[in-house]
Scaffold this motif. Sequence first.
Motif, PDB file in Angstrom:
ATOM      1  N   GLN A  56       0.815  -1.214   0.000  1.00 11.00           N
ATOM      2  CA  GLN A  56       0.000   0.000   0.000  1.00 11.00           C
ATOM      3  C   GLN A  56       0.852   1.269   0.000  1.00 11.00           C
ATOM      4  N   GLY A  57       2.177   1.113  -0.073  1.00 16.51           N
ATOM      5  CA  GLY A  57       3.048   2.276  -0.189  1.00 16.51           C
ATOM      6  C   GLY A  57       3.740   2.736   1.078  1.00 16.51           C
ATOM      7  N   THR A  58       3.578   2.016   2.175  1.00 11.61           N
ATOM      8  CA  THR A  58       4.288   2.386   3.397  1.00 11.61           C
ATOM      9  C   THR A  58       5.755   2.004   3.249  1.00 11.61           C
ATOM     10  N   ALA A  59       6.634   2.945   3.541  1.00 15.08           N
ATOM     11  CA  ALA A  59       8.079   2.685   3.442  1.00 15.08           C
ATOM     12  C   ALA A  59       8.577   2.152   4.785  1.00 15.08           C
ATOM     13  N   TYR A  60       9.253   1.010   4.734  1.00 16.02           N
ATOM     14  CA  TYR A  60       9.840   0.395   5.924  1.00 16.02           C
ATOM     15  C   TYR A  60      11.351   0.330   5.768  1.00 16.02           C
TER      16      TYR A  60
END
Length: 181
Positions: free
Chosen positions: A85-89
């Motif tokens: 969903q586009g969350t950067a980790y």
Amino acid sequence: MATKQSPKAGTKVSHSTGITVTLDPQGKTKEQKEQELSKRVADCKDKDAATVIAGLDADKLPGTIKTSSNDPADMAGTIRGGIAQGTAYIVTDAIVDNGRIDLVVDTVAHHNRELASQQIPAMCEAAGKQAHPYGFKVPLFSDNSGVVFSDDTNWSYSFEANITNAFGAVARGCRLPVPVP
């Protein structure tokens, strides 16, 4: 390469006793595999988690993905969903445990906020001494509520302080911006 044998080498057995030899088609011992995994893990820390996870998945390496090394639950599904969903980790830690690579990840935004809050006292000290050489006391920090992020990596901080001049006069509640390197 033979990696295991039962019974152990040198054991006297009768002709009817079966001997089991475990072979590794890649020709590597368990210790060699652990060393390779340890080298790979060293390259994971502070890297983009999506890239690291994709590489481990491509090599079919087992492991867990957690948000804390003490977390009992594997958060792989949740984190993979967040990445999709586009969350950067970012990988904050990676551990080799019995042939598995266990990753500890954090969102880039949260990780950078944590780093910023650790840097604030030293940066305030330097800014205060430069601007007010006759007297400056670093405030106590209980949180990073004065930190303003313009995006996941760029931030600024300002705070109120009491400033003493060369003659001992005190200006209370002065607002000081802290330059970020």
